[in-house]
Design a protein around this motif. Structure first.
Motif, short mmCIF file in Angstrom:
data_model
loop_
_atom_site.label_atom_id
_atom_site.label_comp_id
_atom_site.label_asym_id
_atom_site.label_seq_id
_atom_site.Cartn_x
_atom_site.Cartn_y
_atom_site.Cartn_z
N SER A 153 28.34 -1.82 -8.82
CA SER A 153 28.78 -2.45 -10.06
C SER A 153 27.59 -2.75 -10.94
N PHE A 159 28.19 3.93 -13.31
CA PHE A 159 28.12 4.59 -12.00
C PHE A 159 28.17 6.10 -12.11
N TRP A 160 29.06 6.61 -12.96
CA TRP A 160 29.30 8.05 -13.04
C TRP A 160 28.06 8.82 -13.49
N ARG A 188 31.24 10.77 -3.51
CA ARG A 188 31.38 9.66 -4.44
C ARG A 188 32.76 9.68 -5.07
N ASN A 200 34.06 8.35 -8.53
CA ASN A 200 33.64 7.75 -9.80
C ASN A 200 34.71 6.83 -10.39
N ASN A 220 33.91 3.62 -8.23
CA ASN A 220 32.49 3.21 -8.17
C ASN A 220 32.02 3.01 -6.72
#
Length: 119
Positions: free
Chosen positions: A25, A29-30, A72, A74, A77
């Protein structure tokens, strides 16, 4: 502020599996590659795996290739490290890491999660 929170560590027998998760956070993030590092007792911290913006763009340490998978999400997150065929030498504290840019590049680390592989 940037926060990385790892979970999923524990004690597992050789040959077993564990899944580590890192909840991120405080940043886009992406936009950034996400990494897992580890540090065994008396050892230097080493890169285990990294995923760039998409799950198709990954790198792995030679010692974990074919056994570990980083991915991951996205939308959530989160970054995950699936660890299979664990060996005693995988025993270490595992850390999630991101390097972000605001006015300068800066590394952020989670608090770590302990993985112990032992019979």
């Amino acid at each position: 502020q940037v926060q990385l929170v790892e979970s999923g560590g524990g004690l597992v027998q050789p040959g077993g599996s564990l899944t580590l998760s890192c909840a991120a956070s405080g940043f886009a993030f992406w936009a950034y590659p996400m990494s897992w590092y580890r540090q065994g007792s008396g050892d230097e911290r080493e890169l285990v795996a990294q995923v760039r913006r998409t799950n198709g763009d990954t790198i792995y340490a030679d010692s974990v290739k074919g056994r570990f998978t980083i991915s991951r999400d996205n939308a959530k997150n989160t970054v995950t490290l699936q660890m299979n065929s664990l060996k005693t030498e995988d025993t270490a504290m595992y850390y999630c890491k991101v390097e972000t840019y605001e006015t300068t590049w800066q590394n952020y680390w989670g608090q770590g999660t302990q993985v112990t592989v032992s019979s």
